[in-house]
Design a protein around this motif. Structure first.
Motif, PDB file in Angstrom:
ATOM      1  N   GLU A 182       1.180  -2.035  -0.050  1.00 28.38           N
ATOM      2  CA  GLU A 182       0.047   0.100   0.217  1.00 28.38           C
ATOM      3  C   GLU A 182       0.902   1.117  -0.280  1.00 28.38           C
ATOM      4  OE1 GLU A 182      -2.599  -0.175   3.641  1.00 28.38           O
ATOM      5  OE2 GLU A 182      -3.382  -2.672   2.888  1.00 28.38           O
ATOM      6  N   GLY A 183       1.742   1.623  -0.908  1.00 26.07           N
ATOM      7  CA  GLY A 183       2.219   2.590  -1.549  1.00 26.07           C
ATOM      8  C   GLY A 183       3.255   2.033  -0.770  1.00 26.07           C
ATOM      9  N   TYR A 184       3.993   2.734  -0.262  1.00 23.15           N
ATOM     10  CA  TYR A 184       5.426   2.728   1.280  1.00 23.15           C
ATOM     11  C   TYR A 184       5.480   1.305   1.417  1.00 23.15           C
ATOM     12  CZ  TYR A 184       7.702   6.188  -2.842  1.00 23.15           C
ATOM     13  OH  TYR A 184       7.756   6.477  -3.842  1.00 23.15           O
ATOM     14  N   HIS A 185       4.174   0.765   2.325  1.00 29.40           N
ATOM     15  CA  HIS A 185       3.831   0.170   2.903  1.00 29.40           C
ATOM     16  C   HIS A 185       3.405  -0.987   3.186  1.00 29.40           C
ATOM     17  CE1 HIS A 185       3.158   4.111   4.659  1.00 29.40           C
ATOM     18  NE2 HIS A 185       3.827   3.800   6.100  1.00 29.40           N
ATOM     19  N   LEU A 186       4.142  -1.994   3.956  1.00 28.45           N
ATOM     20  CA  LEU A 186       3.547  -4.053   3.378  1.00 28.45           C
ATOM     21  C   LEU A 186       2.667  -3.979   4.695  1.00 28.45           C
ATOM     22  CD1 LEU A 186       4.542  -6.283   2.831  1.00 28.45           C
ATOM     23  CD2 LEU A 186       6.551  -5.886   4.447  1.00 28.45           C
ATOM     24  N   ASN A 187       2.363  -4.379   3.444  1.00 26.05           N
ATOM     25  CA  ASN A 187       0.497  -4.492   4.273  1.00 26.05           C
ATOM     26  C   ASN A 187       0.930  -6.155   4.905  1.00 26.05           C
ATOM     27  OD1 ASN A 187      -1.653  -5.656   5.837  1.00 26.05           O
ATOM     28  ND2 ASN A 187      -3.290  -4.926   4.947  1.00 26.05           N
ATOM     29  N   VAL A 188       1.498  -6.664   6.281  1.00 27.83           N
ATOM     30  CA  VAL A 188       1.578  -7.829   6.674  1.00 27.83           C
ATOM     31  C   VAL A 188       0.825  -9.105   7.208  1.00 27.83           C
ATOM     32  CG1 VAL A 188       2.810  -8.810   9.003  1.00 27.83           C
ATOM     33  CG2 VAL A 188       3.848  -6.878   8.167  1.00 27.83           C
ATOM     34  N   ASP A 189      -0.108  -8.357   7.311  1.00 27.90           N
ATOM     35  CA  ASP A 189      -1.701  -8.798   7.564  1.00 27.90           C
ATOM     36  C   ASP A 189      -1.983  -9.689   5.863  1.00 27.90           C
ATOM     37  OD1 ASP A 189      -1.499  -8.682  10.146  1.00 27.90           O
ATOM     38  OD2 ASP A 189      -3.681  -7.349   9.738  1.00 27.90           O
ATOM     39  N   GLU A 190      -1.928  -9.169   5.521  1.00 26.74           N
ATOM     40  CA  GLU A 190      -2.498  -9.010   3.319  1.00 26.74           C
ATOM     41  C   GLU A 190      -1.165 -10.829   3.230  1.00 26.74           C
ATOM     42  OE1 GLU A 190      -4.874  -9.157   1.547  1.00 26.74           O
ATOM     43  OE2 GLU A 190      -6.342  -7.871   2.835  1.00 26.74           O
TER      44      GLU A 190
END
Length: 175
Positions: free
Chosen positions: A107-115
Motif C-alpha cells: 500500500e504505497g510504501y507500506h507493506l501490509n503484513v496481514d495480507e
C-alpha cells in the motif's frame, strides 16, 4: 499491520529486522472461516536488493481449530510459514512489474503484513485435513465415529454391475 519500507527502498544495502504482530483472529478462504487458536509474532527481515526493490523474508507460526474431513472431530492444525517475497515501491520503473504478485500486499510504501501472511496461508492450505493418517471417518448409516469403535451397522454394498446376474438367479429360483 502496516510496515513502512521507505528506508529500505531508498538506502542501498539497507537491512532491517522487525517483529510485528499478525492482527487477524480468523482466516477466510473458499473452504470457510476458521478461528485462530494461537499465533506467534511475524519475524521479518527486510533487505534492499536494488533501486526501489526489497526482499521480504519472514516466518510465523499459526494454529487453527479445524474439523477433520473424515470424522469431523476438532483438530489443531499448525502452519509453520516461511516466506521470501520481492516487493517494489510505487516509483519502481522496471519492466517486470506486471509479473510481480507482491503488489497486492503493498500500500504505497507500506507493506501490509496481514495480507502477506493471508496470502501465504492460502498458498499452504492443505487439500485434506485429517485428525490422524488412518482416520476411519464416520458410519454412513448411523453417523458414529468409527475411530471410537465399530457400530455394528451392515455396511455391505452390492456391486451394481452384478445386478443383472442377481436378477437371473432370482428369476430361475423355484419356490
Amino acid at each position: 499491520m502496516l510496515v513502512n519500507l521507505t528506508d529500505v527502498f531508498t538506502n542501498e544495502g539497507q537491512v532491517q529486522e522487525l517483529t510485528v504482530s499478525y492482527d487477524a483472529d480468523t482466516f477466510t478462504n473458499q473452504f470457510g472461516t476458521f478461528s485462530i487458536r494461537e499465533k506467534s509474532p511475524v519475524v521479518l527481515r527486510l533487505s534492499n536488493i536494488g533501486h526501489s526493490r526489497a526482499l521480504v523474508q519472514g516466518n510465523v507460526h499459526i494454529t487453527f481449530a479445524l474439523a477433520c474431513d473424515r470424522c469431523l472431530q476438532d483438530v489443531d492444525y499448525t502452519f509453520d510459514l516461511s516466506f521470501d517475497n520481492e516487493v517494489v515501491s510505487p516509483d519502481y520503473a522496471g519492466d517486470d512489474t506486471d509479473e510481480m504478485d507482491s503488489l497486492e500486499f503493498m500500500e504505497g510504501y507500506h507493506l501490509n503484513v496481514d495480507e502477506l501472511v493471508n496470502n501465504e496461508l492460502l498458498l499452504d492450505w492443505p487439500m485434506k485435513i485429517l485428525c490422524k493418517d488412518d482416520c476411519k471417518g464416520i458410519c454412513r448409516i448411523c453417523g458414529k465415529n468409527l475411530n471410537d469403535g465399530e457400530c455394528g451397522c451392515d455396511d455391505f454394498v452390492p456391486d451394481p454391475r452384478m445386478a443383472a446376474i442377481k436378477d437371473l438367479f432370482h428369476a430361475n429360483k423355484e419356490v
